[in-house]
Scaffold this motif. Structure first.
Motif, PDB file in Angstrom:
ATOM      1  N   ALA A 188       1.092  -1.216   0.116  1.00  0.00           N
ATOM      2  CA  ALA A 188       0.079  -0.087  -0.033  1.00  0.00           C
ATOM      3  C   ALA A 188       0.647   1.248   0.168  1.00  0.00           C
ATOM      4  O   ALA A 188       1.866   1.232   0.610  1.00  0.00           O
ATOM      5  N   ASN A 189       0.379   2.449  -0.576  1.00  0.00           N
ATOM      6  CA  ASN A 189       0.993   3.584  -0.542  1.00  0.00           C
ATOM      7  C   ASN A 189       0.018   4.527  -0.616  1.00  0.00           C
ATOM      8  O   ASN A 189      -0.007   5.418  -1.785  1.00  0.00           O
ATOM      9  N   ASP A 190      -0.828   4.773   0.398  1.00  0.00           N
ATOM     10  CA  ASP A 190      -1.754   5.752   0.457  1.00  0.00           C
ATOM     11  C   ASP A 190      -1.213   7.156   0.995  1.00  0.00           C
ATOM     12  O   ASP A 190      -0.577   7.106   1.836  1.00  0.00           O
ATOM     13  N   LYS A 191      -1.296   8.013   0.134  1.00  0.00           N
ATOM     14  CA  LYS A 191      -0.924   9.354   0.373  1.00  0.00           C
ATOM     15  C   LYS A 191      -1.401   9.992   1.825  1.00  0.00           C
ATOM     16  O   LYS A 191      -0.897  10.910   2.435  1.00  0.00           O
ATOM     17  N   ASP A 192      -2.659   9.603   2.195  1.00  0.00           N
ATOM     18  CA  ASP A 192      -3.294   9.910   3.413  1.00  0.00           C
ATOM     19  C   ASP A 192      -3.025   9.085   4.690  1.00  0.00           C
ATOM     20  O   ASP A 192      -3.344   9.591   5.682  1.00  0.00           O
ATOM     21  N   ASP A 193      -1.842   8.050   4.415  1.00  0.00           N
ATOM     22  CA  ASP A 193      -1.627   7.166   5.567  1.00  0.00           C
ATOM     23  C   ASP A 193      -0.282   7.684   6.054  1.00  0.00           C
ATOM     24  O   ASP A 193       0.583   7.700   5.420  1.00  0.00           O
ATOM     25  N   VAL A 194      -0.190   8.139   7.319  1.00  0.00           N
ATOM     26  CA  VAL A 194       1.089   8.867   7.721  1.00  0.00           C
ATOM     27  C   VAL A 194       2.413   8.066   7.769  1.00  0.00           C
ATOM     28  O   VAL A 194       3.350   8.314   7.644  1.00  0.00           O
ATOM     29  N   GLY A 195       2.070   6.529   7.413  1.00  0.00           N
ATOM     30  CA  GLY A 195       3.128   5.603   7.615  1.00  0.00           C
ATOM     31  C   GLY A 195       3.699   5.385   6.401  1.00  0.00           C
ATOM     32  O   GLY A 195       4.722   4.923   6.001  1.00  0.00           O
ATOM     33  N   GLY A 196       2.995   5.965   5.211  1.00  0.00           N
ATOM     34  CA  GLY A 196       3.612   6.003   3.809  1.00  0.00           C
ATOM     35  C   GLY A 196       3.535   4.599   3.264  1.00  0.00           C
ATOM     36  O   GLY A 196       2.443   3.828   3.540  1.00  0.00           O
ATOM     37  N   MET A 197       4.675   4.146   2.420  1.00  0.00           N
ATOM     38  CA  MET A 197       4.479   3.031   1.787  1.00  0.00           C
ATOM     39  C   MET A 197       4.436   2.016   2.719  1.00  0.00           C
ATOM     40  O   MET A 197       5.361   2.021   3.876  1.00  0.00           O
ATOM     41  N   THR A 198       3.853   0.911   2.749  1.00  0.00           N
ATOM     42  CA  THR A 198       3.933  -0.216   3.621  1.00  0.00           C
ATOM     43  C   THR A 198       3.644  -1.595   2.674  1.00  0.00           C
ATOM     44  O   THR A 198       3.317  -1.762   1.834  1.00  0.00           O
ATOM     45  N   TRP A 199       4.436  -2.629   3.546  1.00  0.00           N
ATOM     46  CA  TRP A 199       4.339  -4.236   2.640  1.00  0.00           C
ATOM     47  C   TRP A 199       4.268  -5.029   4.356  1.00  0.00           C
ATOM     48  O   TRP A 199       4.808  -4.999   4.971  1.00  0.00           O
ATOM     49  N   LYS A 200       3.091  -5.534   3.993  1.00  0.00           N
ATOM     50  CA  LYS A 200       2.463  -6.419   5.097  1.00  0.00           C
ATOM     51  C   LYS A 200       2.385  -5.947   6.384  1.00  0.00           C
ATOM     52  O   LYS A 200       2.944  -6.297   7.357  1.00  0.00           O
ATOM     53  N   GLY A 201       2.173  -4.498   6.423  1.00  0.00           N
ATOM     54  CA  GLY A 201       1.949  -3.880   7.837  1.00  0.00           C
ATOM     55  C   GLY A 201       3.277  -3.278   8.226  1.00  0.00           C
ATOM     56  O   GLY A 201       3.206  -2.455   9.190  1.00  0.00           O
TER      57      GLY A 201
END
Length: 157
Positions: free
Chosen positions: A19-32
């Motif tokens: 995931a790489n949701d611009k609204d997610d403060v975690g930024g790019m994620t792989w399996k959490g």
């Protein structure tokens, strides 16, 4: 004793892949695993190398090396810090692991410490714990004494 692989499989059933949701403060994620929170994670080298592939991110789903990086990360970050391998009940270990992944290890340990304090029969079966979020000898001892005195299902509630 609890088995990390069982807890991992259960929790990972709820985690996505890329995931790489611009609204997610975690930024790019792989399996959490969020890049903004864990920028030095070894798996990012594999993810970055695959980003130019036409089948990205699906090509990563079968990458054994990346899966090993994910498992090592989760075991070191969310399991070993509260002595998961020494927990005598798999259901309790599953709950601790999942809560640690989703809310932080300290919060998971505090929940356990608070529950053990509620269930210690006013200090009769073991003394109150300081609910500091640190899993140490006193927390382990209280858990073991509790499990000899009562059902794990009550503690889990």
């Amino acid at each position: 004793m609890a088995n990390f692989n069982l807890s991992y499989a259960k929790t990972m059933g709820n985690e996505g892949y890329y995931a790489n949701d611009k609204d997610d403060v975690g930024g790019m994620t792989w399996k959490g695993v969020a890049r903004n929170y864990h920028p030095t994670w070894e798996g990012w080298k594999i993810v970055d190398a695959a980003r130019s592939e036409k089948s990205f991110p699906n090509i990563l789903k079968s990458n054994v090396e990346l899966e090993d990086c994910v498992k090592i990360f989760y075991k070191n970050t969310f399991w070993n810090v509260w002595l998961g391998d020494q927990i005598p009940n798999q259901d309790i270990a599953d709950e601790m692991f999942d809560t640690g992944v989703n809310m932080g290890v300290s919060r998971a340990v505090k929940f356990l410490q608070q529950a053990l304090n509620v269930l210690n029969k006013n200090g009769i079966i073991y003394g109150d714990l300081v609910d500091d979020g640190v899993f140490g000898k006193k927390t382990m001892d209280a858990l073991n004494v509790y499990l000899c005195a009562d059902k794990p299902s009550l503690l889990l509630k």
